[in-house]
Design a protein around this motif. Structure first.
Motif, PDB file in Angstrom:
ATOM      1  N   PHE A   1       0.853  -1.192   0.000  1.00  0.00           N
ATOM      2  CA  PHE A   1       0.000   0.000   0.000  1.00  0.00           C
ATOM      3  C   PHE A   1       0.886   1.238   0.000  1.00  0.00           C
ATOM      4  CE2 PHE A   1      -2.428  -3.123   2.554  1.00  0.00           C
ATOM      5  CZ  PHE A   1      -3.588  -3.196   1.793  1.00  0.00           C
ATOM      6  N   VAL A   2       0.544   2.186  -0.849  1.00  0.00           N
ATOM      7  CA  VAL A   2       1.147   3.516  -0.764  1.00  0.00           C
ATOM      8  C   VAL A   2      -0.008   4.472  -0.475  1.00  0.00           C
ATOM      9  CG1 VAL A   2       2.422   5.324  -1.965  1.00  0.00           C
ATOM     10  CG2 VAL A   2       2.955   2.907  -2.414  1.00  0.00           C
ATOM     11  N   HIS A   3       0.025   5.050   0.736  1.00  0.00           N
ATOM     12  CA  HIS A   3      -1.067   5.932   1.144  1.00  0.00           C
ATOM     13  C   HIS A   3      -0.738   7.368   0.758  1.00  0.00           C
ATOM     14  CE1 HIS A   3      -3.241   2.869   3.323  1.00  0.00           C
ATOM     15  NE2 HIS A   3      -2.111   2.452   3.859  1.00  0.00           N
ATOM     16  N   HIS A   4      -1.598   7.958  -0.065  1.00  0.00           N
ATOM     17  CA  HIS A   4      -1.406   9.365  -0.424  1.00  0.00           C
ATOM     18  C   HIS A   4      -2.040  10.260   0.652  1.00  0.00           C
ATOM     19  CE1 HIS A   4       0.013   7.530  -4.039  1.00  0.00           C
ATOM     20  NE2 HIS A   4      -1.171   6.983  -4.248  1.00  0.00           N
ATOM     21  N   ARG A   5      -3.077   9.741   1.273  1.00  0.00           N
ATOM     22  CA  ARG A   5      -3.658  10.329   2.490  1.00  0.00           C
ATOM     23  C   ARG A   5      -4.487   9.210   3.134  1.00  0.00           C
ATOM     24  NH1 ARG A   5      -9.041  10.555   2.042  1.00  0.00           N
ATOM     25  NH2 ARG A   5     -10.103  11.434   0.222  1.00  0.00           N
ATOM     26  N   PRO A   6      -4.794   9.334   4.443  1.00  0.00           N
ATOM     27  CA  PRO A   6      -5.588   8.269   5.058  1.00  0.00           C
ATOM     28  C   PRO A   6      -6.986   8.170   4.439  1.00  0.00           C
ATOM     29  CG  PRO A   6      -4.594   9.697   6.739  1.00  0.00           C
ATOM     30  CD  PRO A   6      -4.406  10.375   5.414  1.00  0.00           C
ATOM     31  N   ILE A   7      -7.506   6.955   4.340  1.00  0.00           N
ATOM     32  CA  ILE A   7      -8.917   6.772   3.978  1.00  0.00           C
ATOM     33  C   ILE A   7      -9.748   7.202   5.181  1.00  0.00           C
ATOM     34  CG2 ILE A   7     -10.691   5.026   3.502  1.00  0.00           C
ATOM     35  CD1 ILE A   7      -8.569   3.444   1.969  1.00  0.00           C
TER      36      ILE A   7
ATOM     37  N   GLY B   1       2.594   6.164  17.356  1.00  0.00           N
ATOM     38  CA  GLY B   1       1.445   6.769  18.030  1.00  0.00           C
ATOM     39  C   GLY B   1       0.481   7.441  17.073  1.00  0.00           C
ATOM     40  N   ASP B   2       0.715   7.291  15.774  1.00  0.00           N
ATOM     41  CA  ASP B   2      -0.135   7.962  14.787  1.00  0.00           C
ATOM     42  C   ASP B   2      -0.329   7.054  13.580  1.00  0.00           C
ATOM     43  OD1 ASP B   2      -1.421   9.599  12.997  1.00  0.00           O
ATOM     44  OD2 ASP B   2       0.282  10.951  12.682  1.00  0.00           O
ATOM     45  N   PRO B   3      -1.509   6.425  13.465  1.00  0.00           N
ATOM     46  CA  PRO B   3      -1.745   5.523  12.323  1.00  0.00           C
ATOM     47  C   PRO B   3      -1.577   6.216  10.971  1.00  0.00           C
ATOM     48  CG  PRO B   3      -3.492   5.308  13.958  1.00  0.00           C
ATOM     49  CD  PRO B   3      -2.658   6.495  14.364  1.00  0.00           C
ATOM     50  N   ALA B   4      -1.825   7.534  10.921  1.00  0.00           N
ATOM     51  CA  ALA B   4      -1.716   8.257   9.648  1.00  0.00           C
ATOM     52  C   ALA B   4      -0.269   8.451   9.218  1.00  0.00           C
ATOM     53  CB  ALA B   4      -2.416   9.612   9.758  1.00  0.00           C
ATOM     54  N   ALA B   5       0.672   8.165  10.135  1.00  0.00           N
ATOM     55  CA  ALA B   5       2.092   8.338   9.811  1.00  0.00           C
ATOM     56  C   ALA B   5       2.642   7.164   9.015  1.00  0.00           C
ATOM     57  CB  ALA B   5       2.907   8.521  11.093  1.00  0.00           C
ATOM     58  N   LEU B   6       1.852   6.109   8.888  1.00  0.00           N
ATOM     59  CA  LEU B   6       2.294   4.949   8.115  1.00  0.00           C
ATOM     60  C   LEU B   6       2.006   5.231   6.632  1.00  0.00           C
ATOM     61  CD1 LEU B   6       1.746   1.282   9.213  1.00  0.00           C
ATOM     62  CD2 LEU B   6       1.580   1.975   6.839  1.00  0.00           C
ATOM     63  N   LEU B   7       3.041   5.533   5.881  1.00  0.00           N
ATOM     64  CA  LEU B   7       2.861   6.029   4.518  1.00  0.00           C
ATOM     65  C   LEU B   7       2.873   4.914   3.478  1.00  0.00           C
ATOM     66  CD1 LEU B   7       5.303   9.073   4.831  1.00  0.00           C
ATOM     67  CD2 LEU B   7       2.824   9.071   5.169  1.00  0.00           C
ATOM     68  N   GLU B   8       3.766   3.948   3.679  1.00  0.00           N
ATOM     69  CA  GLU B   8       3.843   2.808   2.751  1.00  0.00           C
ATOM     70  C   GLU B   8       4.014   1.543   3.583  1.00  0.00           C
ATOM     71  OE1 GLU B   8       6.804   3.118  -0.317  1.00  0.00           O
ATOM     72  OE2 GLU B   8       6.414   5.245  -0.616  1.00  0.00           O
TER      73      GLU B   8
ATOM     74  N   ALA C   1      -5.979  11.511  -5.325  1.00  0.00           N
ATOM     75  CA  ALA C   1      -5.344  10.208  -5.075  1.00  0.00           C
ATOM     76  C   ALA C   1      -5.419   9.890  -3.583  1.00  0.00           C
ATOM     77  CB  ALA C   1      -3.893  10.258  -5.525  1.00  0.00           C
ATOM     78  N   VAL C   2      -5.887   8.713  -3.243  1.00  0.00           N
ATOM     79  CA  VAL C   2      -6.019   8.311  -1.840  1.00  0.00           C
ATOM     80  C   VAL C   2      -5.027   7.192  -1.507  1.00  0.00           C
ATOM     81  CG1 VAL C   2      -7.587   7.359  -0.096  1.00  0.00           C
ATOM     82  CG2 VAL C   2      -8.441   9.039  -1.760  1.00  0.00           C
ATOM     83  N   CYS C   3      -5.025   6.140  -2.321  1.00  0.00           N
ATOM     84  CA  CYS C   3      -4.157   4.998  -2.011  1.00  0.00           C
ATOM     85  C   CYS C   3      -3.858   4.222  -3.288  1.00  0.00           C
ATOM     86  CB  CYS C   3      -4.859   4.087  -0.991  1.00  0.00           C
ATOM     87  SG  CYS C   3      -3.918   2.608  -0.551  1.00  0.00           S
ATOM     88  N   THR C   4      -2.621   3.763  -3.393  1.00  0.00           N
ATOM     89  CA  THR C   4      -2.259   2.823  -4.452  1.00  0.00           C
ATOM     90  C   THR C   4      -2.040   1.471  -3.776  1.00  0.00           C
ATOM     91  OG1 THR C   4      -1.138   4.606  -5.660  1.00  0.00           O
ATOM     92  CG2 THR C   4      -0.609   2.334  -6.310  1.00  0.00           C
ATOM     93  N   ALA C   5      -2.803   0.476  -4.196  1.00  0.00           N
ATOM     94  CA  ALA C   5      -2.723  -0.853  -3.583  1.00  0.00           C
ATOM     95  C   ALA C   5      -2.257  -1.840  -4.646  1.00  0.00           C
ATOM     96  CB  ALA C   5      -4.079  -1.275  -3.031  1.00  0.00           C
ATOM     97  N   ILE C   6      -1.139  -2.501  -4.378  1.00  0.00           N
ATOM     98  CA  ILE C   6      -0.556  -3.400  -5.363  1.00  0.00           C
ATOM     99  C   ILE C   6      -0.607  -4.819  -4.811  1.00  0.00           C
ATOM    100  CG2 ILE C   6       1.558  -3.954  -6.640  1.00  0.00           C
ATOM    101  CD1 ILE C   6       2.221  -0.858  -6.223  1.00  0.00           C
ATOM    102  N   SER C   7      -1.287  -5.696  -5.536  1.00  0.00           N
ATOM    103  CA  SER C   7      -1.442  -7.082  -5.096  1.00  0.00           C
ATOM    104  C   SER C   7      -0.744  -8.002  -6.083  1.00  0.00           C
ATOM    105  CB  SER C   7      -2.917  -7.485  -5.036  1.00  0.00           C
ATOM    106  OG  SER C   7      -3.625  -6.649  -4.147  1.00  0.00           O
TER     107      SER C   7
END
Lengths: 148, 139
Positions: free
Chosen positions: A91-97, B73-80, A134-140
């Motif tokens: 997962f590459v999170h561009h921002r939290p869901i 301490g911050d779930p939003a800090a997990l980027l990849e 962009a929210v998340c890139t999910a690679i499976s």
């Protein structure tokens, strides 16, 4: 069936909208023991600077894996679903869901190869919000085990 | 070295030990929508050649990620976050279930106040995830 390299780059039409709800986030967070208040309590999430409760980091799979499976129903891919296992996930999170998101998933085949009788297929799912953000890139990476 | 928070390459995260029972697998199946019977039905699991009911790989990935979010301490800090599902976690049909041990170590400091954390995730003494890597934003 050996995978055809020409499948690489193939994209599928965008999914239906997935509406992210607070109750679903709470259910998922509780199931994985992610009890941080930003997942469960709107006030705590807002105090942390989020517009609403945010999903735990692997929640994206709820939306993305089904989207990735569109490749399995592509007759030209021809993977035997009953032999498919999940090999890798990224997962590459561009921002939290977050609750209130209306996500659309678009799937692209990033890689396809056959190794030692197994078919390996990498599906990239781009999750975007309603505004196209962009929210998340999910690679499976899916593995169809060869018949031994 | 990130002087503000005392984090450097080699910094170890607190070890986390998580227990997984059959009831946890049923709950995860419902929450995730993954109802593959190998995660709750012993007969089906054995029919496909598994030693018994196994945890969803994505459940193991979620549990392992908690070691990192607990640390920052911050779930939003997990980027990849990426893993390879190496070996299944077999969950016996008893009160104790399976035990998952998660260790983490800062492997690199990256630009933008980020770090790469490599995870070692074991169950019954065997590595169950490989290439388990997280990129986090440091506090």
């Amino acid at each position: 069936m050996a995978l055809d390299r020409e499948l690489v780059g193939r994209s599928y039409p965008p999914s239906a909208v997935y509406e992210v709800g607070r109750a679903k986030i709470a259910e998922f967070a509780t199931a994985v023991g992610a009890l941080d208040p930003v997942h469960l309590d709107v006030d705590a999430a807002r105090a942390a600077g989020h517009p609403d409760v945010i999903a735990p980091p692997t929640f994206a799979i709820v939306v993305s894996l089904e989207a990735a499976f569109v490749v399995l129903s592509d007759p030209e891919v021809g993977l035997d679903y009953s032999r498919v296992v999940h090999g890798e996930q990224k997962f590459v999170h561009h921002r939290p869901i977050r609750a209130g998101d209306r996500l659309v998933a678009t799937t692209t085949i990033d890689a396809a190869r056959s190794v030692a009788g197994n078919d390996l297929l990498t599906a990239r799912v781009e999750l975007v919000g309603e505004d196209g953000d962009a929210v998340c890139t999910a690679i499976s990476m899916l593995v169809a085990r060869g018949v031994s | 070295m990130n002087a503000d928070v005392g984090i450097d390459v080699g910094t170890e995260l607190p070890e986390q030990v998580v227990r997984i029972t059959r009831a946890d697998l049923v709950r995860y199946a419902g929450a995730s929508g993954d109802f593959n019977p190998i995660h709750w039905n012993e007969r089906v699991a054995r029919e496909v050649g598994l030693p018994g009911v196994i945890a969803h790989g994505m459940f193991t990935m979620a549990l392992a990620g908690r070691a990192v979010t607990a640390w920052t301490g911050d779930p939003a800090a997990l980027l990849e976050y990426q893993v390879r599902f190496g070996r299944p976690v077999v969950v016996p049909d008893d009160e104790d279930g399976a035990e998952l041990t998660v260790r983490g170590r800062v492997a690199a400091l990256l630009d933008g106040g980020r770090a790469r954390v490599d995870l070692t995730v074991t169950s019954a003494g065997e590595k169950v995830l490989s290439l388990a890597r997280v990129v986090v934003r440091l506090p």
